[in-house]
Design an enzyme around this catalytic site. Structure first.
Site, PDB file in Angstrom:
ATOM      1  N   MET A  32      65.682 -27.693  22.634  1.00  0.00           N
ATOM      2  CA  MET A  32      64.231 -27.513  22.728  1.00  0.00           C
ATOM      3  C   MET A  32      63.755 -27.814  24.151  1.00  0.00           C
ATOM      4  O   MET A  32      62.582 -28.120  24.378  1.00  0.00           O
ATOM      5  CB  MET A  32      63.507 -28.415  21.728  1.00  0.00           C
ATOM      6  CG  MET A  32      63.848 -28.049  20.283  1.00  0.00           C
ATOM      7  SD  MET A  32      62.559 -28.525  19.106  1.00  0.00           S
ATOM      8  CE  MET A  32      62.450 -30.270  19.416  1.00  0.00           C
TER       9      MET A  32
ATOM     10  N   HIS B 282      68.349 -33.156  29.293  1.00  0.00           N
ATOM     11  CA  HIS B 282      68.867 -34.422  29.819  1.00  0.00           C
ATOM     12  C   HIS B 282      70.393 -34.394  29.726  1.00  0.00           C
ATOM     13  O   HIS B 282      70.978 -33.393  29.279  1.00  0.00           O
ATOM     14  CB  HIS B 282      68.254 -35.625  29.101  1.00  0.00           C
ATOM     15  CG  HIS B 282      68.368 -35.583  27.596  1.00  0.00           C
ATOM     16  ND1 HIS B 282      69.571 -35.526  26.939  1.00  0.00           N
ATOM     17  CD2 HIS B 282      67.419 -35.566  26.626  1.00  0.00           C
ATOM     18  CE1 HIS B 282      69.381 -35.515  25.637  1.00  0.00           C
ATOM     19  NE2 HIS B 282      68.069 -35.513  25.407  1.00  0.00           N
TER      20      HIS B 282
ATOM     21  N   HIS C  63      72.128 -33.049  26.524  1.00  0.00           N
ATOM     22  CA  HIS C  63      72.261 -31.582  26.414  1.00  0.00           C
ATOM     23  C   HIS C  63      73.353 -31.078  27.372  1.00  0.00           C
ATOM     24  O   HIS C  63      74.145 -30.195  27.029  1.00  0.00           O
ATOM     25  CB  HIS C  63      70.947 -30.893  26.799  1.00  0.00           C
ATOM     26  CG  HIS C  63      69.744 -31.330  26.019  1.00  0.00           C
ATOM     27  ND1 HIS C  63      68.675 -31.980  26.590  1.00  0.00           N
ATOM     28  CD2 HIS C  63      69.430 -31.210  24.712  1.00  0.00           C
ATOM     29  CE1 HIS C  63      67.763 -32.224  25.686  1.00  0.00           C
ATOM     30  NE2 HIS C  63      68.188 -31.779  24.532  1.00  0.00           N
TER      31      HIS C  63
ATOM     32  N   ASP D  35      71.898 -36.076  16.289  1.00  0.00           N
ATOM     33  CA  ASP D  35      71.149 -35.622  15.112  1.00  0.00           C
ATOM     34  C   ASP D  35      72.173 -35.337  14.012  1.00  0.00           C
ATOM     35  O   ASP D  35      72.501 -34.190  13.719  1.00  0.00           O
ATOM     36  CB  ASP D  35      70.334 -34.370  15.465  1.00  0.00           C
ATOM     37  CG  ASP D  35      69.348 -34.653  16.593  1.00  0.00           C
ATOM     38  OD1 ASP D  35      68.283 -35.189  16.318  1.00  0.00           O
ATOM     39  OD2 ASP D  35      69.678 -34.374  17.767  1.00  0.00           O
TER      40      ASP D  35
ATOM     41  N   ARG E 220      62.331 -37.787  23.561  1.00  0.00           N
ATOM     42  CA  ARG E 220      61.202 -38.618  23.118  1.00  0.00           C
ATOM     43  C   ARG E 220      61.227 -40.024  23.717  1.00  0.00           C
ATOM     44  O   ARG E 220      60.234 -40.754  23.586  1.00  0.00           O
ATOM     45  CB  ARG E 220      61.157 -38.680  21.586  1.00  0.00           C
ATOM     46  CG  ARG E 220      60.797 -37.336  20.963  1.00  0.00           C
ATOM     47  CD  ARG E 220      60.430 -37.433  19.496  1.00  0.00           C
ATOM     48  NE  ARG E 220      59.812 -36.213  19.021  1.00  0.00           N
ATOM     49  CZ  ARG E 220      60.433 -35.253  18.322  1.00  0.00           C
ATOM     50  NH1 ARG E 220      61.704 -35.385  18.010  1.00  0.00           N
ATOM     51  NH2 ARG E 220      59.787 -34.172  17.935  1.00  0.00           N
TER      52      ARG E 220
HETATM   53  P1  AMP Z   1      66.912 -31.157  21.145  1.00  0.00           P
HETATM   54  O1  AMP Z   1      66.558 -30.445  22.406  1.00  0.00           O
HETATM   55  O2  AMP Z   1      66.453 -32.573  21.109  1.00  0.00           O
HETATM   56  O3  AMP Z   1      66.578 -30.359  19.906  1.00  0.00           O
HETATM   57  O4  AMP Z   1      68.490 -31.260  21.152  1.00  0.00           O
HETATM   58  C1  AMP Z   1      69.307 -30.139  21.381  1.00  0.00           C
HETATM   59  C2  AMP Z   1      70.733 -30.514  21.088  1.00  0.00           C
HETATM   60  O5  AMP Z   1      71.126 -31.591  21.935  1.00  0.00           O
HETATM   61  C3  AMP Z   1      70.951 -30.971  19.646  1.00  0.00           C
HETATM   62  O6  AMP Z   1      72.187 -30.461  19.182  1.00  0.00           O
HETATM   63  C4  AMP Z   1      70.983 -32.470  19.782  1.00  0.00           C
HETATM   64  O7  AMP Z   1      71.723 -33.102  18.759  1.00  0.00           O
HETATM   65  C5  AMP Z   1      71.654 -32.633  21.133  1.00  0.00           C
HETATM   66  N1  AMP Z   1      71.373 -33.943  21.725  1.00  0.00           N
HETATM   67  C6  AMP Z   1      70.150 -34.510  21.896  1.00  0.00           C
HETATM   68  N2  AMP Z   1      70.289 -35.743  22.425  1.00  0.00           N
HETATM   69  C7  AMP Z   1      71.620 -35.961  22.580  1.00  0.00           C
HETATM   70  C8  AMP Z   1      72.410 -37.057  23.066  1.00  0.00           C
HETATM   71  N3  AMP Z   1      71.849 -38.177  23.494  1.00  0.00           N
HETATM   72  N4  AMP Z   1      73.744 -36.918  23.074  1.00  0.00           N
HETATM   73  C9  AMP Z   1      74.334 -35.767  22.623  1.00  0.00           C
HETATM   74  N5  AMP Z   1      73.655 -34.707  22.161  1.00  0.00           N
HETATM   75  C10 AMP Z   1      72.313 -34.799  22.142  1.00  0.00           C
END
Ligand code: AMP
Length: 285
Positions: free
Chosen positions: A34, A38, A41, A154, A191
């Site tokens: 999304m 960081h 990702h 997640d 977040r």
């Molecule tokens: P998001 O942009 O938060 O929807 O996350 C995109 C992808 O990155 C999802 O598959 C998350 O599980 C993964 N993700 C988010 N934070 C982390 C983290 N700290 N370590 C590993 N993967 C992450």
């Protein structure tokens, strides 16, 4: 270093790029996000790069997975910076559709994975996983990758996506990526930016508490005792615990008593910010 990444915004352009790679005999991995990119990702993109010839990342802040009182409008957005970071990690293509491309007028289909979505994050966020399952099914069908990588951060989401791909026969291998943490243990999350300075100082306790519980369970303690200590530590530090549970690592079925293999999952509020984390039993680090 300037790195190149091409940005496409339509399903047709995405499919044309992927088809050209396939015509060259190249394999494709996808890393959906999304945005607010960081190191978590980026580690998934690097992992993808090691598993396939080409990496597509997507950025789509999915309105379907935010509840009415959640942070859809406030969710951090910054495509130029995100594109650069994804490129530097090795992604060749960024798919960044707008909401109309994803959900054209008359869109009326929902993907609901019943079994794994009945509790944990479902309680606080009732429609969240339907939104996630629907958009992930669409992204995978739009792109058609060989592999797609999702973070263990997640954990419930990862299992739901594995199940939906199996149930709907979507021809892709779903791979989990390890949680990337700050040096003090806090799992990276877009977040975390919402935390005040004082909350940021308290936040690493979330990981410390579940790590301690995982160690206790690995040493043979009953999950109830281990989780009771963890909950007390979190509440004493000012967290409002949403859930803190030990579950079967594959089915998320509740566990009781001693268990040598489990997943501890936690969601807790610090002020207005809801943080999630999880840890294997036995703990990995
Ligand atoms: P998001 O942009 O938060 O929807 O996350 C995109 C992808 O990155 C999802 O598959 C998350 O599980 C993964 N993700 C988010 N934070 C982390 C983290 N700290 N370590 C590993 N993967 C992450």
């Amino acid at each position: 270093m300037t790195t190149e990444i091409e940005i496409v915004r339509t399903v047709a352009d995405l499919r044309a790029k992927v088809a050209a790679w396939r015509a060259n005999g190249e394999t494709v991995a996808m890393v959906p996000t999304m945005g607010a990119i960081h190191e978590g990702h980026m580690s998934l993109v690097r992992q993808a790069k090691g598993l396939a010839d080409r990496v597509v990342s997507s950025i789509f802040v999915n309105p379907l997975q935010f509840g009415p009182s959640e942070d859809f409008e406030a969710y951090p957005r910054g495509e130029a910076r995100d594109a650069e970071l994804l490129a530097s990690a090795g992604a060749e293509l960024l798919y960044a559709p707008n909401a109309r491309e994803m959900y054209p007028d008359g869109f009326s289909t929902t993907v609901h994975v019943a079994d794994l979505t009945e509790d944990l994050c479902r309680r606080e966020r009732p429609d969240h996983f339907d939104g996630v399952a629907t958009v992930v099914a669409k992204l995978l069908l739009q792109c058609g990758p060989d592999i797609a990588i999702f973070g263990e951060k997640d954990y419930q989401q990862l299992l739901i996506i594995k199940r939906l791909v199996r149930d709907l026969n979507i021809p892709v291998e779903i791979v989990g990526g390890a949680i990337v943490r700050e040096s003090d243990g806090l799992a990276l999350s877009s977040r975390n930016a919402y935390l005040s300075d004082a909350e940021r100082e308290t936040a690493p306790l979330l990981r410390a508490a579940i790590h301690q519980a995982a160690q206790q369970m690995a040493a043979g303690d009953a999950s109830e005792a281990a989780l009771k200590n963890a909950r007390a530590a979190l509440e004493a530090a000012g967290f409002r615990v949403d859930y803190l549970e030990a579950r079967d690592p594959q089915t998320l079925a509740p566990l009781s008593g001693a268990a040598s293999s489990a997943r501890i999952l936690v969601a807790a509020f610090l002020g207005q910010t809801r943080l999630i984390d999880n840890m294997s039993v036995p703990p990995q680090a």
